[in-house]
Scaffold this motif. Structure first.
Motif, PDB file in Angstrom:
ATOM      1  N   LYS A  22      42.929  39.380  42.786  1.00 16.45           N
ATOM      2  CA  LYS A  22      43.891  40.017  41.921  1.00 16.45           C
ATOM      3  C   LYS A  22      45.404  39.200  42.085  1.00 16.45           C
ATOM      4  O   LYS A  22      46.144  38.834  41.116  1.00 16.45           O
ATOM      5  CB  LYS A  22      44.343  41.330  42.023  1.00 16.45           C
ATOM      6  CG  LYS A  22      43.253  42.479  41.698  1.00 16.45           C
ATOM      7  CD  LYS A  22      43.407  43.944  42.051  1.00 16.45           C
ATOM      8  CE  LYS A  22      42.283  44.882  41.494  1.00 16.45           C
ATOM      9  NZ  LYS A  22      42.593  46.099  42.070  1.00 16.45           N
TER      10      LYS A  22
ATOM     11  N   LYS B 171      34.965  42.698  51.033  1.00 11.58           N
ATOM     12  CA  LYS B 171      34.904  42.946  49.485  1.00 11.58           C
ATOM     13  C   LYS B 171      36.305  43.240  49.095  1.00 11.58           C
ATOM     14  O   LYS B 171      36.927  43.106  48.206  1.00 11.58           O
ATOM     15  CB  LYS B 171      33.813  43.964  49.232  1.00 11.58           C
ATOM     16  CG  LYS B 171      33.674  44.156  47.878  1.00 11.58           C
ATOM     17  CD  LYS B 171      32.634  45.322  47.579  1.00 11.58           C
ATOM     18  CE  LYS B 171      32.346  45.496  45.872  1.00 11.58           C
ATOM     19  NZ  LYS B 171      31.410  46.272  45.636  1.00 11.58           N
TER      20      LYS B 171
ATOM     21  N   THR C  99      38.772  40.950  46.383  1.00 16.79           N
ATOM     22  CA  THR C  99      39.105  41.692  45.616  1.00 16.79           C
ATOM     23  C   THR C  99      40.649  41.545  45.198  1.00 16.79           C
ATOM     24  O   THR C  99      41.136  41.226  44.211  1.00 16.79           O
ATOM     25  CB  THR C  99      38.719  43.259  45.366  1.00 16.79           C
ATOM     26  OG1 THR C  99      37.131  43.254  45.430  1.00 16.79           O
ATOM     27  CG2 THR C  99      39.133  43.851  44.062  1.00 16.79           C
TER      28      THR C  99
END
Length: 200
Positions: A17, A9, A13
């Motif tokens: 970004k 995860k 993420t």
């Protein structure tokens, strides 16, 4: 297992970004480059206006009016594949035959405009472009003839079925001597390169 899920995860993420940042940077670069192109368009306004005037003159000769337009503009849309759009609109365009006339007008403007002809090879080929009404065909041929009287440094090659212009020749509507300008003749018996060709 729980730590592995957390790690995955975290990686996802982090990648999102990173990609968003990269996308913002690319969008910024694109915007800057489009602004540079806009500046170049503005700096070359005199040339663009002159080219537009050439289009208007040719359009008036062939179509009998100056109801046409030409523009160069940048496109800042994500789905657009090209950053710059050249838009030529001519009187009553949209049909196949009128759009062929549009191609003829644009190509002739590139060939004969005082600015664009400096970088033009002065050599142009149109294959089967004159699928147009007879009046337009005659005016296009007469336009070429009028330019031939003004310029001797260009070569224009076109393919044309002889039966499309026989009546106009007999009525002396075409100003140029077709026989004098004819370079090659091909028939069913005398085929181009001796081969059978078929449109798909």
């Amino acid at each position: 297992m729980r730590y592995r899920k957390k790690y995955i995860k975290f990686v996802i993420t982090h990648l999102k970004k990173k990609n968003e940042k990269k996308k913002r940077m690319l969008n910024l670069q694109k915007t800057q480059q489009l602004m540079e192109i806009d500046d170049e368009i503005e700096q070359n306004k005199k040339i663009i206006d002159d080219f537009t005037d050439t289009i208007l003159q040719i359009h008036e000769f062939i179509m009998g009016n100056r109801e046409c337009s030409f523009s160069i503009q940048t496109i800042d849309k994500a789905q657009s594949k090209t950053p710059v759009e050249l838009v030529l609109r001519i009187y009553d365009d949209g049909s196949r035959s009128v759009d062929r006339t549009k191609v003829f007008i644009y190509d002739m403007a590139l060939l004969f405009n005082q600015y664009t002809r400096d970088r033009h090879p002065l050599f142009l080929v149109h294959d089967n472009i004159f699928d147009v009404d007879q009046d337009t065909l005659v005016r296009c041929l007469n336009y070429i003839y009028s330019q031939e009287e003004q310029y001797q440094d260009f070569q224009y090659i076109l393919t044309l079925n002889r039966d499309k212009i026989e009546n106009e020749e007999q009525r002396k509507l075409i100003q140029m001597d077709i026989d004098e300008h004819q370079v090659a003749v091909f028939t069913k018996e005398k085929k181009f390169l001796g081969r059978n060709y078929q449109e798909k």
